[in-house]
Every structure is written in C-alpha cells, then in structure tokens.
Scaffold this motif. Structure first.
Motif, PDB file in Angstrom:
ATOM      1  N   THR A  59      -6.680   4.200   4.823  1.00 56.41           N
ATOM      2  CA  THR A  59      -6.850   2.916   5.491  1.00 56.41           C
ATOM      3  C   THR A  59      -6.353   1.835   4.541  1.00 56.41           C
ATOM      4  O   THR A  59      -6.879   1.696   3.430  1.00 56.41           O
ATOM      5  N   GLY A  60      -5.313   1.122   4.956  1.00 56.89           N
ATOM      6  CA  GLY A  60      -4.695   0.121   4.098  1.00 56.89           C
ATOM      7  C   GLY A  60      -5.240  -1.265   4.362  1.00 56.89           C
ATOM      8  O   GLY A  60      -5.303  -1.709   5.513  1.00 56.89           O
ATOM      9  N   LEU A  61      -5.661  -1.933   3.306  1.00 52.82           N
ATOM     10  CA  LEU A  61      -6.179  -3.292   3.408  1.00 52.82           C
ATOM     11  C   LEU A  61      -5.447  -4.195   2.429  1.00 52.82           C
ATOM     12  O   LEU A  61      -5.318  -3.855   1.245  1.00 52.82           O
ATOM     13  N   VAL A  62      -4.966  -5.330   2.906  1.00 56.03           N
ATOM     14  CA  VAL A  62      -4.380  -6.343   2.029  1.00 56.03           C
ATOM     15  C   VAL A  62      -5.542  -7.155   1.464  1.00 56.03           C
ATOM     16  O   VAL A  62      -6.191  -7.911   2.181  1.00 56.03           O
ATOM     17  N   ALA A  63      -5.822  -6.948   0.183  1.00 58.46           N
ATOM     18  CA  ALA A  63      -7.088  -7.423  -0.393  1.00 58.46           C
ATOM     19  C   ALA A  63      -6.949  -8.669  -1.260  1.00 58.46           C
ATOM     20  O   ALA A  63      -7.871  -9.002  -2.001  1.00 58.46           O
ATOM     21  N   ASP A  64      -5.808  -9.365  -1.171  1.00 61.10           N
ATOM     22  CA  ASP A  64      -5.611 -10.535  -2.038  1.00 61.10           C
ATOM     23  C   ASP A  64      -5.753 -11.853  -1.295  1.00 61.10           C
ATOM     24  O   ASP A  64      -5.357 -12.904  -1.807  1.00 61.10           O
ATOM     25  N   GLN A  65      -6.325 -11.838  -0.084  1.00 64.20           N
ATOM     26  CA  GLN A  65      -6.443 -13.060   0.682  1.00 64.20           C
ATOM     27  C   GLN A  65      -7.635 -13.889   0.217  1.00 64.20           C
ATOM     28  O   GLN A  65      -8.605 -13.366  -0.334  1.00 64.20           O
ATOM     29  N   SER A  66      -7.571 -15.172   0.502  1.00 57.88           N
ATOM     30  CA  SER A  66      -8.663 -16.069   0.158  1.00 57.88           C
ATOM     31  C   SER A  66      -9.862 -15.784   1.055  1.00 57.88           C
ATOM     32  O   SER A  66      -9.701 -15.621   2.265  1.00 57.88           O
ATOM     33  N   PRO A  67     -11.081 -15.699   0.500  1.00 61.32           N
ATOM     34  CA  PRO A  67     -12.250 -15.357   1.318  1.00 61.32           C
ATOM     35  C   PRO A  67     -12.628 -16.487   2.269  1.00 61.32           C
ATOM     36  O   PRO A  67     -12.494 -17.664   1.951  1.00 61.32           O
ATOM     37  N   HIS A  68     -13.116 -16.106   3.455  1.00 54.53           N
ATOM     38  CA  HIS A  68     -13.530 -17.110   4.436  1.00 54.53           C
ATOM     39  C   HIS A  68     -14.837 -17.789   4.029  1.00 54.53           C
ATOM     40  O   HIS A  68     -15.073 -18.942   4.367  1.00 54.53           O
ATOM     41  N   GLU A  69     -15.691 -17.059   3.326  1.00 56.58           N
ATOM     42  CA  GLU A  69     -16.985 -17.599   2.898  1.00 56.58           C
ATOM     43  C   GLU A  69     -17.045 -17.538   1.373  1.00 56.58           C
ATOM     44  O   GLU A  69     -17.552 -16.578   0.796  1.00 56.58           O
TER      45      GLU A  69
ATOM     46  N   ASP B 299      -3.971   4.085   8.723  1.00 54.39           N
ATOM     47  CA  ASP B 299      -4.541   3.001   9.500  1.00 54.39           C
ATOM     48  C   ASP B 299      -4.294   1.734   8.693  1.00 54.39           C
ATOM     49  O   ASP B 299      -4.566   1.710   7.487  1.00 54.39           O
ATOM     50  N   VAL B 300      -3.772   0.700   9.323  1.00 55.09           N
ATOM     51  CA  VAL B 300      -3.506  -0.537   8.586  1.00 55.09           C
ATOM     52  C   VAL B 300      -4.314  -1.669   9.210  1.00 55.09           C
ATOM     53  O   VAL B 300      -4.293  -1.885  10.425  1.00 55.09           O
ATOM     54  N   VAL B 301      -5.073  -2.349   8.383  1.00 57.72           N
ATOM     55  CA  VAL B 301      -5.927  -3.447   8.839  1.00 57.72           C
ATOM     56  C   VAL B 301      -5.124  -4.741   8.790  1.00 57.72           C
ATOM     57  O   VAL B 301      -4.440  -5.021   7.800  1.00 57.72           O
ATOM     58  N   TYR B 302      -5.196  -5.524   9.864  1.00 57.71           N
ATOM     59  CA  TYR B 302      -4.425  -6.758   9.902  1.00 57.71           C
ATOM     60  C   TYR B 302      -5.260  -7.888  10.498  1.00 57.71           C
ATOM     61  O   TYR B 302      -6.229  -7.654  11.218  1.00 57.71           O
TER      62      TYR B 302
ATOM     63  N   PHE C  34      -8.972   8.113   2.094  1.00 59.56           N
ATOM     64  CA  PHE C  34      -9.097   7.159   0.991  1.00 59.56           C
ATOM     65  C   PHE C  34      -8.649   5.779   1.439  1.00 59.56           C
ATOM     66  O   PHE C  34      -8.009   5.622   2.483  1.00 59.56           O
ATOM     67  N   LEU C  35      -9.019   4.784   0.658  1.00 58.58           N
ATOM     68  CA  LEU C  35      -8.657   3.394   0.934  1.00 58.58           C
ATOM     69  C   LEU C  35      -7.494   2.986   0.047  1.00 58.58           C
ATOM     70  O   LEU C  35      -7.481   3.299  -1.151  1.00 58.58           O
ATOM     71  N   SER C  36      -6.536   2.291   0.627  1.00 55.84           N
ATOM     72  CA  SER C  36      -5.416   1.738  -0.133  1.00 55.84           C
ATOM     73  C   SER C  36      -5.557   0.227  -0.164  1.00 55.84           C
ATOM     74  O   SER C  36      -5.419  -0.427   0.870  1.00 55.84           O
TER      75      SER C  36
END
Length: 286
Positions: free
Chosen positions: A175-185, A129-132, A104-106
């Motif tokens: 798989t952990g994703l920090v999803a509150d970042q500002s989008p590049h596009e 798994d942590v995405v950075y 699952f995705l976190s």
C-alpha cells in the motif's frame, strides 16, 4: 479532459517538446509560485548561493513540466516501456516481502515522477494499492483516477483508506502512501527538524503501520535521464512496534527523505506550501 487523453497518445519525443514550451510559460512568463519555490529553497539550503538556488529552481520547473506530460503518457506506455524507464534497485527487498506472503507499506514522497512507481511495481509482479487525495473538480478527479488505475494499480481515496485496508487484508500487496504532505491538523502532527525547518508530519501513516503491523519501506526515486528514473527501496521499520517510541517510524522516514532530497535537490515538489503550518508552541511564543 479529452484533450489530456489525446495528448497522452502522442510519442514522448513530441510530448517533451510540449513540455519545453510549458516550462518556458510557467517559469519565465507566468512565474508559477516562483516566489514560494525560491523562498522554500533558500530557507532549506542556507549554505547555497543565490546562483545555486536559481539553478535548482530552473531544474525543478523543467522536471515539473516533464511530470505533467509523463503523467498523461502513463496509461499509454507498455509494461516493457515502463520497466525500461523506471529501474528498481534492490528489488529483492519488496519482492522478498511478497514471496513471504507479507503485505507491506511503501512510504513515498513528491519526488521525481512518483506517479510512475506503482505501475513499475505491478508490472514486476507486486500488487499495489495507492492512496490518493481526491480532487475538488470531479472531472479532473475521474481523469486522475483512470490514470492511476493503469497497470492494474488499485487506487484508494484517502477517506476510505482504513475501510479498504480491512476489506483487502487477505490480498498480499503493498500500500503506497505519499507521506510528505502538510498535516491537516498541525496540533496532532509529529514535529521534527527537516530541511532547516520545524516541520509537521501527518501522523496517520505511522498509525496505519502500527494498526496493521505491516513492515514499512521508503521508495527513494531520482531521475537518471529525461524520462528515466531509478527507485531505491530502504527498509524503514518492521513489527513488532511495541518498543518503538511514538513517532519513531515517521522520524526514520523523515531522515531518509531528507537525505534523498539533499542528494537530488531539484526533484522534490518545491511549489507545495509545505511549511504553511507552525508548531503550536511557536505560535503561542510569537
């Protein structure tokens, strides 16, 4: 970087004294991004008085200073210490997916001490798994990679995410994703009302959920004492996603994140320039 490694070996009681000094420097002396922090808080909480905004800002900077020393300490904590310091409510939610053989995705956020969450899960039997996002300075990036690898966490650079997801598809994990970042596009972002702003959200996290057909959870984290945290997992969405409109997974995550920030307003990363991008139609109309 050797200095950071040396500092990490110190007891937390000593590190918190260093944090107190660091807080005084970044808040009172340097004023690190203070104008941006106050602006973000004032615009996000127009109902709060200037005194309340200043109080939240001070608490944020105290947490930011603590986050610095706690991150250095991470590789030197024992599994027992980490589990004592990061309590997980409703652990049965993530554990249930793993027991069912379901990855699952976190979706997480820059709230409280997000760096401690992956290790708090792996020490409880949930592979992570942590995405950075890689850092520009190689020495700093190498150091943070070693920190994030603590407790058998598997770090994945953002640019290798899909390749790693495919390569590791047979490993039951989150798989952990920090999803509150500002989008590049920003022109391709999902745009929603968020904390009194029209806010763009990176679309890639939702696309990963739809492509992999993994369930999505949100890990809400908040501080219960100095160096002590609680994580509360919320179910965001589960496949099949065919009946969910495009952007709906992101909207559900966004709602949960905003509620969490409003409950603990000092614990989000207010020094991040979250609203530097504007929606294209707003730019054209101005």
């Amino acid at each position: 970087m050797w200095l950071f490694g040396w500092l990490g070996r110190l007891p937390l009681s000593v590190l918190y004294k260093i944090s107190d000094v660091f807080y005084g420097l970044i808040y009172y002396v340097v004023g690190y991004r203070k104008k941006l922090v106050v602006q973000n808080l004032t615009q996000s909480f127009p109902e709060k008085s200037p005194q309340e905004i200043r109080q939240i800002a001070r608490k944020f900077y105290q947490l930011l200073a603590d986050l610095f020393v706690e991150t250095l300490k991470l590789p030197y904590l024992t599994p027992q210490e980490l589990q004592q310091r990061v309590k997980i409510d409703n652990f049965e939610l993530p554990q249930g997916y793993i027991q069912q053989g379901q990855s699952f995705l976190s979706f997480s956020a820059h709230v409280a001490n997000w760096e401690w969450v992956p290790g708090a899960l792996t020490t409880r039997g949930i592979p992570v798994d942590v995405v950075y996002k890689t850092l520009t300075d190689k020495k700093s990036d190498d150091f943070m990679f070693r920190v994030r690898s603590s407790f058998e966490v598997y770090p994945i650079p953002m640019q290798r995410l899909m390749r790693e997801v495919v390569a590791r598809r047979k490993i039951i994990r989150t798989t952990g994703l920090v999803a509150d970042q500002s989008p590049h596009e920003p022109e391709h972002a999902y745009w929603f009302p968020f904390l009194n702003h029209e806010t763009g959200f990176f679309p890639g996290t939702e696309k990963i959920a739809r492509t992999t057909k993994m369930p999505v959870v949100f890990g809400e984290m908040y501080r219960t004492g100095r160096g002590y945290y609680t994580v509360l997992f919320h179910k965001v969405a589960e496949p099949p996603y065919d009946d969910l409109p495009d952007g709906e997974i992101t909207r559900l995550y966004k709602d949960l994140l905003e509620q969490a920030i409003r409950r603990h307003p000092a614990e989000w990363l207010w020094s991040h320039n979250r609203w530097k991008h504007k929606r294209q139609k707003e730019v054209e109309e101005s």
